[in-house]
Motif scaffolding. Structure first.
Motif, short mmCIF file in Angstrom:
data_model
loop_
_atom_site.label_atom_id
_atom_site.label_comp_id
_atom_site.label_asym_id
_atom_site.label_seq_id
_atom_site.Cartn_x
_atom_site.Cartn_y
_atom_site.Cartn_z
N VAL A 7 28.31 35.95 37.41
CA VAL A 7 29.37 36.94 37.57
C VAL A 7 30.52 36.30 38.34
O VAL A 7 30.30 35.62 39.34
CB VAL A 7 28.85 38.20 38.29
CG1 VAL A 7 29.97 39.20 38.51
CG2 VAL A 7 27.71 38.82 37.49
N THR A 10 37.62 38.32 38.63
CA THR A 10 38.82 38.02 37.86
C THR A 10 40.02 38.62 38.57
O THR A 10 39.95 39.76 39.04
CB THR A 10 38.72 38.57 36.42
OG1 THR A 10 38.50 39.97 36.48
CG2 THR A 10 37.58 37.91 35.67
N ARG A 15 38.43 42.78 38.79
CA ARG A 15 37.09 43.25 38.47
C ARG A 15 36.16 42.05 38.38
O ARG A 15 36.59 40.91 38.46
CB ARG A 15 37.06 44.04 37.17
CG ARG A 15 37.43 43.21 35.96
CD ARG A 15 37.36 44.03 34.71
NE ARG A 15 37.68 43.16 33.59
CZ ARG A 15 37.67 43.51 32.36
NH1 ARG A 15 37.34 44.74 32.04
NH2 ARG A 15 37.97 42.67 31.40
N ARG A 16 34.89 42.34 38.20
CA ARG A 16 33.89 41.29 38.06
C ARG A 16 33.46 41.23 36.60
O ARG A 16 33.26 42.26 35.97
CB ARG A 16 32.71 41.56 38.99
CG ARG A 16 33.15 41.52 40.47
CD ARG A 16 32.09 41.97 41.44
NE ARG A 16 30.81 41.29 41.33
CZ ARG A 16 30.51 40.13 41.91
NH1 ARG A 16 31.41 39.51 42.63
NH2 ARG A 16 29.31 39.61 41.78
N SER A 17 33.33 40.04 36.08
CA SER A 17 32.94 39.84 34.69
C SER A 17 31.88 38.76 34.61
O SER A 17 31.83 37.85 35.44
CB SER A 17 34.14 39.41 33.84
OG SER A 17 35.13 40.39 33.84
#
Length: 172
Positions: A7, A10, A15-17
């Protein structure tokens, strides 16, 4: 093969991707995503350089109970600059079959919303390999210009082979 994954944060939008880093293929794509045509691939080169290594890769995935579901000419890469053999591109970073154009999907999968096609089976990957072979052999997409519904309707009416190969000759 994946080198690292995890993870990541970004910056835009914040957010987290999930991300995967792959080794960069030594060669380029067989066919650019936006390409309408390419030079037809000779049968011997197609058999030894595409079908054999991709069938082996699919067998390896099948042995682990995994499907690729993203097999198509623009997601195949040459292994090196000699252009003798190819390797599969990413098949893990989108829902199974979600990025597949309808030409590379069975009738049943082609009628399904791309995001809901599901993991499918090895038969779906083999279908995609067959359609990929047709595109590489002829040097173009035989259903270019048709919308998804028209492709599915034609496959139902004439059969997938009839739509993809048509009147062109293909050696056994």
């Amino acid at each position: 093969r994946p080198v690292r994954w995890g993870v990541v944060d970004t910056p835009v939008p914040r957010r987290r991707s999930f991300a995967v880093i792959y080794d960069q293929p030594a060669g380029e794509r067989l066919m650019a995503p936006s390409a309408q045509s390419m030079s037809p691939m000779p049968e011997e080169r197609l058999i030894k350089g595409v079908i054999a290594p991709i069938a082996a890769a699919l067998a390896g995935l099948a042995a682990r109970g995994i499907t690729h579901r993203a097999l198509r000419p623009d997601n195949l890469f040459y292994r090196d600059a000699s252009h003798l053999q190819v390797q599969l591109g990413d098949g893990a970073m989108a829902p199974p079959g979600a990025t597949q154009p309808v030409i590379f999907e069975t009738i049943e999968n082609g009628m399904t919303d791309p995001q809901g096609r599901g993991p499918g089976s090895q038969a779906d990957d083999l279908y995609a390999l067959g359609a990929t072979v047709v595109v590489l052999l002829f040097g173009h997409n035989p259903v270019a210009g048709m919308d998804d519904d028209a492709i599915v309707a034609a496959k139902i009416d004439k059969g997938s082979y009839g739509v993809l190969v048509g009147n062109q000759s293909v050696s056994p």
